[in-house]
Design a protein around this motif. Structure first.
Motif, PDB file in Angstrom:
ATOM      1  N   ALA A 219     -18.592   7.174  13.779  1.00  0.00           N
ATOM      2  CA  ALA A 219     -18.818   6.583  12.455  1.00  0.00           C
ATOM      3  C   ALA A 219     -18.154   7.423  11.365  1.00  0.00           C
ATOM      4  O   ALA A 219     -17.550   6.881  10.432  1.00  0.00           O
ATOM      5  N   ALA A 220     -18.265   8.754  11.493  1.00  0.00           N
ATOM      6  CA  ALA A 220     -17.656   9.636  10.507  1.00  0.00           C
ATOM      7  C   ALA A 220     -16.138   9.481  10.512  1.00  0.00           C
ATOM      8  O   ALA A 220     -15.490   9.438   9.457  1.00  0.00           O
ATOM      9  N   LYS A 221     -15.557   9.371  11.698  1.00  0.00           N
ATOM     10  CA  LYS A 221     -14.104   9.197  11.802  1.00  0.00           C
ATOM     11  C   LYS A 221     -13.667   7.883  11.150  1.00  0.00           C
ATOM     12  O   LYS A 221     -12.647   7.842  10.436  1.00  0.00           O
ATOM     13  N   ASN A 222     -14.408   6.819  11.398  1.00  0.00           N
ATOM     14  CA  ASN A 222     -14.064   5.528  10.801  1.00  0.00           C
ATOM     15  C   ASN A 222     -14.120   5.584   9.277  1.00  0.00           C
ATOM     16  O   ASN A 222     -13.276   5.002   8.585  1.00  0.00           O
ATOM     17  N   GLU A 223     -15.123   6.295   8.751  1.00  0.00           N
ATOM     18  CA  GLU A 223     -15.252   6.435   7.297  1.00  0.00           C
ATOM     19  C   GLU A 223     -14.103   7.269   6.729  1.00  0.00           C
ATOM     20  O   GLU A 223     -13.555   6.953   5.655  1.00  0.00           O
ATOM     21  N   ILE A 224     -13.735   8.327   7.428  1.00  0.00           N
ATOM     22  CA  ILE A 224     -12.617   9.175   6.985  1.00  0.00           C
ATOM     23  C   ILE A 224     -11.324   8.369   6.972  1.00  0.00           C
ATOM     24  O   ILE A 224     -10.541   8.441   6.018  1.00  0.00           O
ATOM     25  N   LEU A 225     -11.094   7.589   8.017  1.00  0.00           N
ATOM     26  CA  LEU A 225      -9.872   6.781   8.093  1.00  0.00           C
ATOM     27  C   LEU A 225      -9.823   5.759   6.958  1.00  0.00           C
ATOM     28  O   LEU A 225      -8.775   5.562   6.333  1.00  0.00           O
ATOM     29  N   ALA A 226     -10.961   5.104   6.692  1.00  0.00           N
ATOM     30  CA  ALA A 226     -11.007   4.110   5.607  1.00  0.00           C
ATOM     31  C   ALA A 226     -10.724   4.768   4.259  1.00  0.00           C
ATOM     32  O   ALA A 226     -10.001   4.202   3.417  1.00  0.00           O
ATOM     33  N   ARG A 227     -11.247   5.951   4.036  1.00  0.00           N
ATOM     34  CA  ARG A 227     -11.001   6.663   2.777  1.00  0.00           C
ATOM     35  C   ARG A 227      -9.544   7.105   2.670  1.00  0.00           C
ATOM     36  O   ARG A 227      -8.936   7.038   1.592  1.00  0.00           O
ATOM     37  N   PHE A 228      -8.990   7.553   3.766  1.00  0.00           N
ATOM     38  CA  PHE A 228      -7.581   7.951   3.785  1.00  0.00           C
ATOM     39  C   PHE A 228      -6.680   6.758   3.459  1.00  0.00           C
ATOM     40  O   PHE A 228      -5.763   6.862   2.634  1.00  0.00           O
ATOM     41  N   LEU A 229      -6.947   5.620   4.092  1.00  0.00           N
ATOM     42  CA  LEU A 229      -6.130   4.430   3.863  1.00  0.00           C
ATOM     43  C   LEU A 229      -6.329   3.851   2.461  1.00  0.00           C
ATOM     44  O   LEU A 229      -5.488   3.101   1.975  1.00  0.00           O
ATOM     45  N   SER A 230      -7.438   4.184   1.824  1.00  0.00           N
ATOM     46  CA  SER A 230      -7.715   3.704   0.458  1.00  0.00           C
ATOM     47  C   SER A 230      -7.172   4.649  -0.609  1.00  0.00           C
ATOM     48  O   SER A 230      -6.881   4.221  -1.734  1.00  0.00           O
ATOM     49  N   TYR A 231      -7.047   5.940  -0.271  1.00  0.00           N
ATOM     50  CA  TYR A 231      -6.718   6.941  -1.276  1.00  0.00           C
ATOM     51  C   TYR A 231      -5.224   7.297  -1.315  1.00  0.00           C
ATOM     52  O   TYR A 231      -4.713   7.760  -2.320  1.00  0.00           O
ATOM     53  N   THR A 232      -4.541   7.067  -0.194  1.00  0.00           N
ATOM     54  CA  THR A 232      -3.161   7.521  -0.046  1.00  0.00           C
ATOM     55  C   THR A 232      -2.196   6.791  -0.980  1.00  0.00           C
ATOM     56  O   THR A 232      -2.350   5.610  -1.269  1.00  0.00           O
ATOM     57  N   TYR A 233      -1.178   7.526  -1.398  1.00  0.00           N
ATOM     58  CA  TYR A 233      -0.173   7.023  -2.340  1.00  0.00           C
ATOM     59  C   TYR A 233       0.967   6.349  -1.590  1.00  0.00           C
ATOM     60  O   TYR A 233       1.522   6.900  -0.637  1.00  0.00           O
ATOM     61  N   PHE A 234       1.319   5.135  -2.030  1.00  0.00           N
ATOM     62  CA  PHE A 234       2.410   4.370  -1.428  1.00  0.00           C
ATOM     63  C   PHE A 234       3.520   4.116  -2.443  1.00  0.00           C
ATOM     64  O   PHE A 234       4.083   3.044  -2.498  1.00  0.00           O
ATOM     65  N   ARG A 235       3.785   5.040  -3.258  1.00  0.00           N
ATOM     66  CA  ARG A 235       4.792   5.055  -4.322  1.00  0.00           C
ATOM     67  C   ARG A 235       4.323   4.353  -5.579  1.00  0.00           C
ATOM     68  O   ARG A 235       4.013   5.003  -6.558  1.00  0.00           O
ATOM     69  N   LYS A 236       4.258   3.048  -5.610  1.00  0.00           N
ATOM     70  CA  LYS A 236       3.853   2.337  -6.813  1.00  0.00           C
ATOM     71  C   LYS A 236       2.354   2.074  -6.862  1.00  0.00           C
ATOM     72  O   LYS A 236       1.803   1.806  -7.939  1.00  0.00           O
ATOM     73  N   VAL A 237       1.707   2.113  -5.717  1.00  0.00           N
ATOM     74  CA  VAL A 237       0.293   1.746  -5.626  1.00  0.00           C
ATOM     75  C   VAL A 237      -0.434   2.755  -4.734  1.00  0.00           C
ATOM     76  O   VAL A 237       0.176   3.576  -4.054  1.00  0.00           O
ATOM     77  N   TYR A 238      -1.776   2.635  -4.748  1.00  0.00           N
ATOM     78  CA  TYR A 238      -2.616   3.516  -3.949  1.00  0.00           C
ATOM     79  C   TYR A 238      -3.436   2.684  -2.960  1.00  0.00           C
ATOM     80  O   TYR A 238      -4.076   1.704  -3.339  1.00  0.00           O
ATOM     81  N   GLY A 239      -3.434   3.103  -1.718  1.00  0.00           N
ATOM     82  CA  GLY A 239      -4.205   2.409  -0.703  1.00  0.00           C
ATOM     83  C   GLY A 239      -3.413   1.338   0.009  1.00  0.00           C
ATOM     84  O   GLY A 239      -2.543   0.681  -0.583  1.00  0.00           O
ATOM     85  N   VAL A 240      -3.711   1.172   1.298  1.00  0.00           N
ATOM     86  CA  VAL A 240      -2.923   0.262   2.119  1.00  0.00           C
ATOM     87  C   VAL A 240      -3.124  -1.201   1.717  1.00  0.00           C
ATOM     88  O   VAL A 240      -2.203  -2.019   1.854  1.00  0.00           O
ATOM     89  N   LYS A 241      -4.296  -1.543   1.212  1.00  0.00           N
ATOM     90  CA  LYS A 241      -4.536  -2.927   0.791  1.00  0.00           C
ATOM     91  C   LYS A 241      -3.659  -3.290  -0.402  1.00  0.00           C
ATOM     92  O   LYS A 241      -3.012  -4.348  -0.422  1.00  0.00           O
TER      93      LYS A 241
END
Length: 305
Positions: A219-241
């Motif tokens: 559960a902790a790993k899943n939460e960490i992954l979701a936060r990473f995918l939400s927080y990471t920078y993709f140049r113009k935007v933040y988060g994979v969504k």
């Protein structure tokens, strides 16, 4: 005859001089290599003690648990249709149960294939690849400069490590500055920063598995992954969504293999690997496609494809 004797003596003298030079050089190089290795081993032992046992200057765990980060605010019209996005940072947060299998496989292949098995630090990658490369480079530099020199070039970051580095950036910089004022200060700042990131990565995973937070490693790993995918920078935007909407005009659960691999490849260097509208440089496009293809190859290697 006398000339031949003098010539022979001269060449013997040259030979003696060169042999002395080579002997001195080999001793000097051997001493530099040995000194570099000893220094590296001593530093590694103190670093391990710091990572596993030092729990001073820890940031607040609750902030990453709550994960209250800036994201897009939406204004709706009378028919409940969005008419404007309000945000300082264009970020859309996702939850663990929203992460698709394809997205997970692409990002784990790109960033951290052993994410679900390690404790925040991938020790094999760190010790065998990163530390090995750093020691090799340190030895090469010591030989070239003929003095013990520590070189830090490669890090082997995990997803937890990257999340810690992004989310606790100010705390890490503050602690790094404090370390630089102690006897650790003779080491490169990059090394001290990495040391603090490793400490916080292990601490974060140790804490999140506790019953008052997420209760289990999975559960902790899943939460960490979701936060990473939400927080990471993709140049113009933040988060994979947000990145999926920005680059492909579709939600992340609609991505195909190539699109997911391309997004996963951006994180390494957004300025190089993120697509640009009306891209004029074919070289840039080749780099982006090459990075995407390398992620697809990793997915095949990991038996996801």
């Amino acid at each position: 005859m006398a000339l031949r004797q003098k010539t022979g003596y001269f060449f013997r003298l040259i030979g003696w001089f060169l042999s002395r030079c080579f002997k001195w050089l080999s001793i000097s190089i051997g001493a530099s290599v040995l000194a570099a290795l000893v220094i590296s081993l001593v530093i590694c032992s103190f670093a391990a003690r710091y990572i596993f046992y030092n729990r001073d200057n820890l940031p607040k765990i609750q902030s990453v648990v709550d994960f209250d980060v800036p994201q897009v605010g939406v204004v709706y019209d009378s028919n409940n249709k969005p008419i404007i996005n309000l945000a300082k940072e264009f970020r859309l947060v996702i939850k663990p149960n929203e992460i698709t299998l394809l997205l997970k496989e692409a990002f784990l292949s790109a960033e951290d294939r052993n994410f679900y098995s390690h404790n925040g630090v991938d020790w094999y990658a760190l010790l065998v690849r990163a530390v090995g490369k750093n020691i090799e480079k340190s030895v090469e530099t010591s030989i070239r400069e003929r003095k013990p020199t520590l070189v830090v070039q490669q890090g082997a970051s995990t997803i937890t490590d990257q999340l810690v580095g992004l989310y606790y950036r100010d705390d890490i910089n503050s602690t790094t500055n404090k370390l630089a004022q102690t006897w650790w200060g003779f080491l490169p700042r990059k090394f001290l920063k990495k040391l603090e990131e490793l400490k916080l990565s292990i601490w974060l995973e140790e804490e999140l598995v506790k019953s008052q937070y997420f209760g289990s490693k999975r559960a902790a790993k899943n939460e960490i992954l979701a936060r990473f995918l939400s927080y990471t920078y993709f140049r113009k935007v933040y988060g994979v969504k947000a990145a999926s909407l920005y680059y492909f005009g579709e939600d992340f659960d609609e991505l195909d293999y190539g699109e997911a691999a391309l997004l996963a490849g951006i994180i390494k260097d957004p300025s190089t690997y993120a697509p640009v509208l009306n891209q004029s440089s074919s070289l840039s496009a080749q780099r982006q496609l090459g990075r995407r293809n390398s992620i697809l190859d990793l997915m095949v290697e990991n038996k996801y494809l």
